[in-house]
Design a protein around this motif. Structure first.
Motif, short mmCIF file in Angstrom:
data_model
loop_
_atom_site.label_atom_id
_atom_site.label_comp_id
_atom_site.label_asym_id
_atom_site.label_seq_id
_atom_site.Cartn_x
_atom_site.Cartn_y
_atom_site.Cartn_z
N ARG A 198 -8.95 4.38 -4.81
CA ARG A 198 -9.94 5.05 -3.97
C ARG A 198 -11.14 5.49 -4.81
N ARG A 199 -10.84 6.08 -5.96
CA ARG A 199 -11.90 6.61 -6.82
C ARG A 199 -12.84 5.47 -7.25
N LYS A 200 -12.27 4.31 -7.53
CA LYS A 200 -13.08 3.19 -8.00
C LYS A 200 -13.84 2.50 -6.86
N LEU A 201 -13.41 2.75 -5.63
CA LEU A 201 -14.09 2.15 -4.47
C LEU A 201 -15.08 3.10 -3.82
N GLU A 202 -15.29 4.27 -4.40
CA GLU A 202 -16.23 5.24 -3.82
C GLU A 202 -17.62 4.62 -3.67
N GLY A 203 -18.23 4.87 -2.51
CA GLY A 203 -19.55 4.32 -2.25
C GLY A 203 -19.51 2.97 -1.56
N THR A 204 -18.29 2.41 -1.34
CA THR A 204 -18.17 1.14 -0.62
C THR A 204 -17.62 1.42 0.78
N PRO A 205 -17.75 0.46 1.71
CA PRO A 205 -17.26 0.69 3.08
C PRO A 205 -15.74 0.58 3.22
N LEU A 206 -15.05 0.11 2.17
CA LEU A 206 -13.60 -0.04 2.28
C LEU A 206 -12.93 1.33 2.12
N VAL A 207 -12.29 1.77 3.20
CA VAL A 207 -11.65 3.09 3.23
C VAL A 207 -10.14 2.91 3.27
N ILE A 208 -9.42 3.71 2.49
CA ILE A 208 -7.96 3.75 2.55
C ILE A 208 -7.60 5.15 3.03
N LYS A 209 -7.34 5.28 4.31
CA LYS A 209 -7.08 6.58 4.91
C LYS A 209 -5.59 6.91 4.83
N THR A 210 -5.30 8.13 4.40
CA THR A 210 -3.91 8.60 4.38
C THR A 210 -3.59 9.26 5.70
N ALA A 211 -2.53 8.78 6.35
CA ALA A 211 -2.05 9.39 7.59
C ALA A 211 -0.75 10.10 7.25
N ARG A 212 -0.78 11.40 7.26
CA ARG A 212 0.38 12.19 6.82
C ARG A 212 1.65 11.80 7.60
N GLY A 213 2.67 11.48 6.85
CA GLY A 213 3.96 11.11 7.44
C GLY A 213 4.04 9.67 7.89
N LEU A 214 2.92 8.94 7.84
CA LEU A 214 2.90 7.55 8.29
C LEU A 214 2.63 6.57 7.16
N GLY A 215 1.59 6.85 6.37
CA GLY A 215 1.26 5.94 5.27
C GLY A 215 -0.24 5.81 5.09
N TYR A 216 -0.70 4.57 4.93
CA TYR A 216 -2.10 4.30 4.64
C TYR A 216 -2.69 3.32 5.65
N LEU A 217 -3.92 3.62 6.06
CA LEU A 217 -4.63 2.74 6.98
C LEU A 217 -5.91 2.25 6.30
N PRO A 218 -5.97 1.00 5.86
CA PRO A 218 -7.19 0.47 5.28
C PRO A 218 -8.13 -0.06 6.37
N TYR A 219 -9.40 0.24 6.24
CA TYR A 219 -10.37 -0.29 7.21
C TYR A 219 -11.76 -0.30 6.58
#
Length: 224
Positions: A198-219
């Protein structure tokens, strides 16, 4: 990519494993057809490289068993059998591709990328989103045309996220795609890896969202 190599020739298997792992893939190996079939009943891989002449159960039997269970994992058959009839049998059994030994490793890598792209619904090795560019073949990522320094596992994670845009991934799924059975990582290691990427992708449109209790949603965000 997370791969399974099913090959009973130790020398050939080690050569293939070394090459694929050098390219950044996580690869497990089985030498027995019966054991491979049992493993595939509960483990998931991105691609399977399958020999035909195996002890325990033939590669064709393993393949037919997979397809009968509804397992659609891409399979490349690797075999010394070069006759057209053998290829037809392999393809009709459910193989996605068929390569005759000895294989050219550049071609093998390219065919693996084709199957990975096909499964992800992509037509090119090049992924672009805003300032982010990722070359699947060269294993290179760029932000605003400047290369990003990514470790092997970070590159694998980036590819996993790109291939699963819009799909929720549990931490266990991410770990399964990144690590072999011998590595046995903790879920905390996965969290740290996601944080670094995430830190290395800062400033790009690729988001890795953390959903508590579920996991990760990339979009890909429209806001970037």
């Amino acid at each position: 990519m997370r791969m399974l190599l099913v090959e009973d020739n130790d020398e050939l298997a080690e050569t293939v494993l070394d090459r694929l792992r050098h390219e950044g893939h996580s690869v497990d190996r089985e030498a027995d057809g019966e054991e491979a079939n049992a493993l595939l009943r509960h483990a998931r891989f991105d691609i399977i490289l399958l020999d035909i002449n195996l002890p325990g159960r033939s590669g064709y039997e393993v393949l037919r068993s997979m397809r009968s269970r509804g397992d659609s994992t891409p399979v490349i058959v690797l075999t010394a059998r070069s006759e057209i009839d053998d290829r037809v049998v392999g393809l009709d059994a459910g193989a996605d591709d068929y390569m005759v030994k000895p294989v050219d490793f550049r071609e093998l890598s390219a065919r693996c990328r084709v199957l990975a792209r096909r499964r992800a619904g992509a037509s090119s090795n090049l992924f672009t989103a805003g300032t982010l560019r990722f070359d699947r073949a060269a294993k290179l990522a760029f932000v605003s045309d400047k290369p990003i320094e990514l470790r092997a596992k970070e590159l694998q994670l980036l590819e996993v996220m790109i291939d699963n845009l819009g799909r929720m991934l549990t931490k266990e799924e991410v770990a399964d795609k990144l690590y072999t059975f011998r590595e046995s990582p903790s879920l905390n290691a996965v969290e740290q890896l996601v944080t670094r990427l995430r830190r290395k992708l800062e400033g790009t449109p690729l988001v890795i969202k953390t959903a508590r209790g579920l996991g990760y949603l990339p979009y890909v965000s429209d806001d970037e």
